[in-house]
Scaffold this active site. Structure first.
Site, PDB file in Angstrom:
ATOM      1  N   ASP A 158       0.829  -1.202   0.000  1.00 43.15           N
ATOM      2  CA  ASP A 158       0.000   0.000   0.000  1.00 43.15           C
ATOM      3  C   ASP A 158       0.865   1.254   0.000  1.00 43.15           C
ATOM      4  O   ASP A 158       0.358   2.372  -0.070  1.00 43.15           O
ATOM      5  CB  ASP A 158      -0.998  -0.005   1.160  1.00 43.15           C
ATOM      6  CG  ASP A 158      -0.344  -0.086   2.528  1.00 43.15           C
ATOM      7  OD1 ASP A 158       0.890  -0.108   2.604  1.00 43.15           O
ATOM      8  OD2 ASP A 158      -1.093  -0.142   3.533  1.00 43.15           O
ATOM      9  N   SER A 159       2.186   1.064   0.016  1.00 40.96           N
ATOM     10  CA  SER A 159       3.122   2.166  -0.238  1.00 40.96           C
ATOM     11  C   SER A 159       2.866   2.789  -1.604  1.00 40.96           C
ATOM     12  O   SER A 159       3.328   3.901  -1.884  1.00 40.96           O
ATOM     13  CB  SER A 159       4.566   1.667  -0.151  1.00 40.96           C
ATOM     14  OG  SER A 159       4.756   0.510  -0.957  1.00 40.96           O
ATOM     15  N   ASP A 210      -0.748  -6.295  -0.027  1.00 43.30           N
ATOM     16  CA  ASP A 210      -1.058  -5.615   1.230  1.00 43.30           C
ATOM     17  C   ASP A 210      -2.565  -5.498   1.416  1.00 43.30           C
ATOM     18  O   ASP A 210      -3.281  -5.099   0.490  1.00 43.30           O
ATOM     19  CB  ASP A 210      -0.465  -4.199   1.204  1.00 43.30           C
ATOM     20  CG  ASP A 210       0.591  -3.986   2.268  1.00 43.30           C
ATOM     21  OD1 ASP A 210       0.555  -4.697   3.286  1.00 43.30           O
ATOM     22  OD2 ASP A 210       1.440  -3.100   2.079  1.00 43.30           O
ATOM     23  N   LYS A 247      -0.507  -9.626   2.994  1.00 39.13           N
ATOM     24  CA  LYS A 247       0.261  -9.089   4.133  1.00 39.13           C
ATOM     25  C   LYS A 247      -0.658  -8.300   5.034  1.00 39.13           C
ATOM     26  O   LYS A 247      -1.475  -7.508   4.560  1.00 39.13           O
ATOM     27  CB  LYS A 247       1.409  -8.192   3.674  1.00 39.13           C
ATOM     28  CG  LYS A 247       2.233  -7.653   4.871  1.00 39.13           C
ATOM     29  CD  LYS A 247       3.476  -6.898   4.414  1.00 39.13           C
ATOM     30  CE  LYS A 247       3.169  -5.489   3.961  1.00 39.13           C
ATOM     31  NZ  LYS A 247       2.655  -4.631   5.073  1.00 39.13           N
ATOM     32  N   GLU A 270      -0.777  -5.980   8.735  1.00 40.60           N
ATOM     33  CA  GLU A 270      -0.065  -5.280   9.805  1.00 40.60           C
ATOM     34  C   GLU A 270      -0.656  -5.644  11.160  1.00 40.60           C
ATOM     35  O   GLU A 270      -1.873  -5.697  11.321  1.00 40.60           O
ATOM     36  CB  GLU A 270      -0.151  -3.762   9.608  1.00 40.60           C
ATOM     37  CG  GLU A 270       0.596  -3.244   8.394  1.00 40.60           C
ATOM     38  CD  GLU A 270       0.611  -1.727   8.332  1.00 40.60           C
ATOM     39  OE1 GLU A 270       0.180  -1.067   9.306  1.00 40.60           O
ATOM     40  OE2 GLU A 270       1.056  -1.183   7.298  1.00 40.60           O
ATOM     41  N   GLU A 287       9.536  -3.621  10.360  1.00 43.83           N
ATOM     42  CA  GLU A 287       9.831  -2.278   9.856  1.00 43.83           C
ATOM     43  C   GLU A 287      10.304  -1.364  10.983  1.00 43.83           C
ATOM     44  O   GLU A 287       9.677  -1.290  12.043  1.00 43.83           O
ATOM     45  CB  GLU A 287       8.599  -1.671   9.189  1.00 43.83           C
ATOM     46  CG  GLU A 287       8.859  -0.301   8.587  1.00 43.83           C
ATOM     47  CD  GLU A 287       7.778   0.157   7.625  1.00 43.83           C
ATOM     48  OE1 GLU A 287       7.892   1.279   7.082  1.00 43.83           O
ATOM     49  OE2 GLU A 287       6.814  -0.608   7.398  1.00 43.83           O
TER      50      GLU A 287
END
Length: 259
Positions: free
Chosen positions: A44-45, A83, A113, A115, A182
């Site tokens: 999502d970057s 993501d 992925k 978080e 991260e």
């Protein structure tokens, strides 16, 4: 090499570092695969690197589905991980399962992925039990930037290091095949890696992780403005592309193109 699987990524632990980069379209995904990259993260970057947002928070499921499908159409040998965007993991388990299934069924992702640490482990266990491979993500969680009040490094205190270890072990127990770490202090990242049996793929975490991931625009020198200190620039394509556009514009104006 053939198509990389989640089993292959897991088995790299203790053998050699996992190599991971981001990609958001078929062109970059194809080049990354040709270079022998193990894992392509459709991050999502994309929100900050391609869509002009200040954070990843505005990135939506439809945006990520479209980008993931584009990457998959390159037919990369690399494992393709998508993501799951902002706040989805905090919704009902059934909704999370349905959303993650869409990334595999509609976009063709090999895994997703997510978080979060101990708090999201039960949902990750549901996903993995349902056949959806999960790449975890601990340490700095960019989707929580507003709640955090900014970006910072994690694991600098003993309490934070112990929490990171608990998070990593909970994700492993829930079935995650690997996890991204991260902005974790190097000593803490080394401790997390030693405490788990799946790879810890670091970004801004030092050399003692089980792999490394970089945002490809940072790696290729395409990122305008601020670039994280840990992101080594392997090319300066921003200057190359700008010069190409400038030369093209000049030749058009001078009627040198087309010749």
């Amino acid at each position: 090499m053939g198509k990389v699987s989640t089993r292959h990524i897991r088995q790299l632990k203790g053998k050699r570092p996992v190599v991971c980069v981001t990609a958001y379209d078929s062109i970059i995904a194809g080049l990354a695969s040709e270079a022998g990259i193990d894992l392509i993260l459709v991050g999502d970057s994309m929100g900050t690197t391609h869509l002009g947002f200040d954070t990843t928070v505005p990135v939506t499921v439809p945006m990520m589905l479209q980008a993931t499908a584009s990457v998959v159409r390159a037919k990369p040998d690399a494992l393709v991980v998508a993501d799951i965007p902002f706040a989805i993991i905090r919704r009902s388990p059934d909704f999370v399962l349905e959303t993650c299934a869409r990334f595999m069924q509609e976009a063709g992702a090999d895994a997703v992925k997510i978080e979060g640490g101990e708090d999201v482990a039960p949902t990750i266990a549901l996903l993995t039990a349902s056949g959806i491979p999960v790449l975890g993500h601990i340490g700095l969680l960019p989707q929580q930037v507003y709640q955090l009040g900014g970006y910072r490094k994690f694991g600098k205190t003993e309490a934070e290091k112990e929490q990171l270890i608990r998070d990593a072990q909970a994700l492993e127990k829930a079935g995650a095949f690997a996890m991204v770490g991260e902005m974790i202090a190097p000593e803490a990242a080394a401790a997390v890696s030693a405490a788990t049996g799946v790879p810890l793929i670091g970004i801004g975490c030092g050399v003692d992780c089980d792999g490394q991931v970089l945002v490809y625009t940072d790696l290729l020198g395409l990122t305008p403005g601020y670039v994280p200190a840990f992101a080594k620039q392997y090319a300066n394509l921003r200057e190359t592309v700008r010069n190409a556009f400038s030369t093209y514009a000049e030749e058009v104006r001078e009627r040198k193109f087309p010749s």
